[in-house]
Structures are given as structure tokens and as C-alpha cells.
Design a protein around this motif. Structure first.
Motif, PDB file in Angstrom:
ATOM      1  N   LYS A  59      16.180 -24.698  49.206  1.00 34.12           N
ATOM      2  CA  LYS A  59      17.387 -25.408  49.619  1.00 34.12           C
ATOM      3  C   LYS A  59      18.552 -24.424  49.651  1.00 34.12           C
ATOM      4  O   LYS A  59      18.748 -23.628  48.736  1.00 34.12           O
ATOM      5  N   GLY A  60      19.352 -24.474  50.729  1.00 29.89           N
ATOM      6  CA  GLY A  60      20.504 -23.596  50.869  1.00 29.89           C
ATOM      7  C   GLY A  60      20.240 -22.338  51.659  1.00 29.89           C
ATOM      8  O   GLY A  60      21.175 -21.601  51.991  1.00 29.89           O
ATOM      9  N   ASP A  61      18.982 -22.051  51.993  1.00 28.66           N
ATOM     10  CA  ASP A  61      18.661 -20.874  52.804  1.00 28.66           C
ATOM     11  C   ASP A  61      19.109 -21.093  54.244  1.00 28.66           C
ATOM     12  O   ASP A  61      18.973 -22.187  54.792  1.00 28.66           O
ATOM     13  N   GLU A  62      19.639 -20.059  54.855  1.00 24.72           N
ATOM     14  CA  GLU A  62      20.000 -20.104  56.266  1.00 24.72           C
ATOM     15  C   GLU A  62      18.868 -19.452  57.042  1.00 24.72           C
ATOM     16  O   GLU A  62      18.460 -18.330  56.738  1.00 24.72           O
ATOM     17  N   VAL A  63      18.362 -20.172  58.047  1.00 28.63           N
ATOM     18  CA  VAL A  63      17.158 -19.719  58.741  1.00 28.63           C
ATOM     19  C   VAL A  63      17.347 -19.748  60.252  1.00 28.63           C
ATOM     20  O   VAL A  63      18.218 -20.427  60.779  1.00 28.63           O
ATOM     21  N   VAL A  64      16.479 -18.997  60.915  1.00 33.09           N
ATOM     22  CA  VAL A  64      16.336 -19.040  62.373  1.00 33.09           C
ATOM     23  C   VAL A  64      14.946 -19.579  62.654  1.00 33.09           C
ATOM     24  O   VAL A  64      13.961 -19.104  62.085  1.00 33.09           O
ATOM     25  N   LEU A  65      14.866 -20.568  63.537  1.00 32.54           N
ATOM     26  CA  LEU A  65      13.578 -21.119  63.923  1.00 32.54           C
ATOM     27  C   LEU A  65      13.031 -20.356  65.124  1.00 32.54           C
ATOM     28  O   LEU A  65      13.746 -19.603  65.774  1.00 32.54           O
ATOM     29  N   THR A  66      11.757 -20.559  65.418  1.00 35.42           N
ATOM     30  CA  THR A  66      11.142 -19.871  66.555  1.00 35.42           C
ATOM     31  C   THR A  66      11.787 -20.279  67.869  1.00 35.42           C
ATOM     32  O   THR A  66      11.733 -19.538  68.843  1.00 35.42           O
ATOM     33  N   SER A  67      12.416 -21.441  67.909  1.00 33.81           N
ATOM     34  CA  SER A  67      13.099 -21.884  69.125  1.00 33.81           C
ATOM     35  C   SER A  67      14.462 -21.222  69.277  1.00 33.81           C
ATOM     36  O   SER A  67      15.101 -21.335  70.318  1.00 33.81           O
ATOM     37  N   GLY A  68      14.945 -20.542  68.235  1.00 31.04           N
ATOM     38  CA  GLY A  68      16.238 -19.886  68.277  1.00 31.04           C
ATOM     39  C   GLY A  68      17.344 -20.670  67.591  1.00 31.04           C
ATOM     40  O   GLY A  68      18.482 -20.210  67.546  1.00 31.04           O
ATOM     41  N   MET A  69      17.025 -21.846  67.079  1.00 28.29           N
ATOM     42  CA  MET A  69      18.036 -22.673  66.420  1.00 28.29           C
ATOM     43  C   MET A  69      18.366 -22.120  65.036  1.00 28.29           C
ATOM     44  O   MET A  69      17.486 -21.712  64.290  1.00 28.29           O
ATOM     45  N   LEU A  70      19.654 -22.105  64.715  1.00 32.70           N
ATOM     46  CA  LEU A  70      20.132 -21.668  63.405  1.00 32.70           C
ATOM     47  C   LEU A  70      20.488 -22.898  62.585  1.00 32.70           C
ATOM     48  O   LEU A  70      20.969 -23.888  63.117  1.00 32.70           O
ATOM     49  N   GLY A  71      20.290 -22.815  61.289  1.00 28.99           N
ATOM     50  CA  GLY A  71      20.668 -23.925  60.432  1.00 28.99           C
ATOM     51  C   GLY A  71      20.493 -23.596  58.969  1.00 28.99           C
ATOM     52  O   GLY A  71      19.950 -22.555  58.596  1.00 28.99           O
ATOM     53  N   LYS A  72      20.999 -24.527  58.140  1.00 30.50           N
ATOM     54  CA  LYS A  72      20.912 -24.380  56.695  1.00 30.50           C
ATOM     55  C   LYS A  72      19.954 -25.447  56.166  1.00 30.50           C
ATOM     56  O   LYS A  72      20.054 -26.621  56.526  1.00 30.50           O
ATOM     57  N   ILE A  73      19.048 -25.037  55.314  1.00 24.96           N
ATOM     58  CA  ILE A  73      18.050 -25.963  54.780  1.00 24.96           C
ATOM     59  C   ILE A  73      18.714 -26.876  53.745  1.00 24.96           C
ATOM     60  O   ILE A  73      19.356 -26.396  52.813  1.00 24.96           O
ATOM     61  N   THR A  74      18.532 -28.183  53.928  1.00 28.41           N
ATOM     62  CA  THR A  74      19.086 -29.142  52.973  1.00 28.41           C
ATOM     63  C   THR A  74      18.002 -29.789  52.128  1.00 28.41           C
ATOM     64  O   THR A  74      18.295 -30.301  51.051  1.00 28.41           O
ATOM     65  N   GLU A  75      16.771 -29.784  52.623  1.00 25.23           N
ATOM     66  CA  GLU A  75      15.675 -30.399  51.869  1.00 25.23           C
ATOM     67  C   GLU A  75      14.371 -29.694  52.228  1.00 25.23           C
ATOM     68  O   GLU A  75      14.141 -29.356  53.390  1.00 25.23           O
TER      69      GLU A  75
END
Length: 110
Positions: A59-75
Motif C-alpha cells: 500500500k502506498g507504492d507508486e506504480v506503472v502498469l503495462t498499459s502505461g497508466m500511473l497510480g498509487k496503490i491503495t489496497e
């Protein structure tokens, strides 16, 4: 015409060296070893690295998905993660779709 056939038969008899069968096996084995070190081994290494990356997500990690989407993990679930893409927008993805973990604060700087 018959002398051409006689030449062809004469050339086939005893033309192969005695170690030709052994050399074929050596070449086949060498090809397999080459394919292992060039294709199979690096792919397994990448699979292990991705598996360890997916297992260490939190939780709280900032990631890049294979589709290119950026986001912060909440769960984090067993097979899925919930990603906060923007304010009040939470999306659920499979863990295997994570490409890389970004350093903290990367999303705010973009």
C-alpha cells in the motif's frame, strides 16, 4: 545416360566419414546449449524479477502498469491491487499487470 547413374551410386558408397553421426549429435547439443543461454535463461531471469516485484507490492507504492497508466496503490489483495488514478477514482487491476515501481513522489512531479 547409364554412366551418370553409376557415378551417383559410386559417390554414395563410403562417402560419409565414420564420425558423421557423432558430429550431428554434437552440433545438435551445441545448438540446444546456445538456445538455452540466449533465450531460455534470460527469460527465466526476467520472470523471477517480475514475480519478486509483484510479491513485494504494498500500500502506498507508486506504480506503472503495462498499459502505461500511473497510480498509487491503495489496497493489495492476493491477486489484485486497487489503484488510485486521480481523486476519487479507484481502479482494480491484476497484480501481474504492474510493470515497475516508481520512486515516491514521482506522480506529483509529473
Amino acid at each position: 545416360m547409364s554412366f551418370f547413374i553409376a557415378e551417383a551410386v559410386a559417390q554414395t558408397e563410403g562417402a560419409a566419414p565414420p564420425n558423421a553421426g557423432f558430429m550431428n549429435f554434437v552440433l545438435l547439443g551445441g545448438l540446444f546449449v546456445f538456445m538455452y543461454f540466449v533465450i531460455i535463461r534470460p527469460q527465466r531471469k526476467r520472470q523471477k524479477e517480475h514475480k519478486s516485484l509483484v510479491e513485494t507490492l504494498g500500500k502506498g507504492d507508486e506504480v506503472v502498469l503495462t498499459s502505461g497508466m500511473l497510480g498509487k496503490i491503495t489496497e493489495v489483495d492476493e491477486n489484485y491491487i486497487t489503484l488510485n488514478a486521480t481523486n476519487n477514482v479507484d481502479l482494480k487491476f491484476q497484480k501481474s499487470s504492474v510493470h515497475a515501481v516508481l520512486p515516491k513522489g514521482t506522480i506529483k512531479s509529473i
